[in-house]
Design a protein around this motif. Structure first.
Motif, PDB file in Angstrom:
ATOM      1  N   THR A   1      38.071  42.216  48.349  1.00  0.00           N
ATOM      2  CA  THR A   1      37.751  41.549  47.075  1.00  0.00           C
ATOM      3  C   THR A   1      37.964  42.526  45.931  1.00  0.00           C
ATOM      4  OG1 THR A   1      35.425  42.153  47.324  1.00  0.00           O
ATOM      5  CG2 THR A   1      36.060  39.981  48.125  1.00  0.00           C
TER       6      THR A   1
ATOM      7  N   HIS B   1      33.144  37.381  45.835  1.00  0.00           N
ATOM      8  CA  HIS B   1      32.913  38.639  45.119  1.00  0.00           C
ATOM      9  C   HIS B   1      33.993  38.953  44.078  1.00  0.00           C
ATOM     10  CE1 HIS B   1      30.006  39.270  48.405  1.00  0.00           C
ATOM     11  NE2 HIS B   1      29.385  40.024  47.515  1.00  0.00           N
ATOM     12  N   SER B   2      35.240  38.474  44.296  1.00  0.00           N
ATOM     13  CA  SER B   2      36.289  38.730  43.290  1.00  0.00           C
ATOM     14  C   SER B   2      36.008  37.937  42.017  1.00  0.00           C
ATOM     15  CB  SER B   2      37.666  38.337  43.820  1.00  0.00           C
ATOM     16  OG  SER B   2      38.015  39.136  44.904  1.00  0.00           O
TER      17      SER B   2
END
Ligand code: SAM
Length: 251
Positions: free
Chosen positions: A25, A59-60
């Motif tokens: 990510t 999460h990105s």
């Protein structure tokens, strides 16, 4: 056939979702590859509308929110990942869809400043159809960035550190993995050459701005690597790119 593959993969992604929690990510583009901090591929995310294909744990999208992105959108095949990402992105009003990136989910067109995918685009069963959709989602001048295994990488194997070709780079097409992540999950992936990705981008109206064949990140450059036959290893990454990253623009 494509529907059957997607259905099989969907079940398997639900099974292995716990292996992909904030692993590949942003700012990471992939294992033993330079990160966004080093590559600086992103335009300033402040106020932008972003869409991730295969958002995994989310999460990105969180990273881009922390950098000032205004709207977070995403598509992922796995309901389990959608539930996990919903928790990671709680309070950030994300627009998360469960479905295949190669299918039209009625997302807004001419809308996004950035569409991106970290280690997920290669799972599509229809590269050209997916790129056509991505092109439609982007505003003129918007960027598409994706990372994936370097196309030669998945043909390499190593034995006591000696790297050899396990299969022909010339052979494109579907490969069945019967025990993905050791979880008994059957997964079908399509092998494609680097030129297949590049030509499909060009044919779908993109201008290619940068292609990265990864190197080990700065902080690992002078770290001596122990011999390793693992699929991803610092040892292999010292002599061959694990990851390709491509940035393309809708003109
Ligand atoms: C290797 S993971 C990477 C995800 C993310 N970068 C992370 O590390 O959390 C690939 C993701 O793509 C999703 N995926 C696989 N095939 C897909 C498809 N055809 N359409 C949309 N998502 C897909 C999977 O469910 C999984 O979450």
């Amino acid at each position: 056939m494509k529907e059957e593959i997607l259905e099989q993969n969907r079940k398997s992604w639900d099974k292995v979702a716990h292996h992909f929690h904030g692993v590949d990510t942003l700012p990471s583009y992939g294992p033993f590859a330079q990160t966004e901090d080093e590559l600086e591929l992103l335009d300033d995310p402040k106020g932008s509308k972003v869409l991730e294909l295969g958002f995994g744990s989310g999460h990105s999208l969180k990273y881009l929110k922390d950098k000032g992105a205004q709207e977070l959108w995403g598509i992922d095949l796995s309901e389990t990942q959608k539930n996990i990402a919903g928790k990671v992105l709680a309070g950030l009003a994300p627009h998360l869809f469960c479905g295949a990136m190669e299918q039209d989910h009625g997302l807004p067109v001419d809308y996004f400043d950035l569409v991106y995918s970290i280690y997920a685009l290669g799972w599509t069963t229809d590269l050209s159809g997916t790129l056509k959709l991505i092109h439609s989602y982007l505003k003129t001048g918007g960027s598409f960035i994706f990372s994936w295994d370097h196309p030669l990488y998945s043909h390499l194997k190593s034995e006591s550190g000696r790297v050899y070709l396990e299969s022909s780079y010339q052979d494109e097409g579907q490969k069945v993995m019967e025990n993905f992540k050791g979880e008994g999950a059957e997964m079908v992936v399509t092998k494609r050459k680097l030129s297949t990705y590049i030509n499909a981008l060009i044919e779908n109206g993109f201008r290619i701005e940068r292609i990265i064949e990864s190197e080990v990140p700065k902080e690992l450059k002078h770290v001596e690597a122990e011999i390793s036959d693992r699929y991803y290893s610092l040892y292999k990454a010292h002599s061959f790119p694990t990851t390709m990253v491509i940035k393309a623009v809708k003109e």
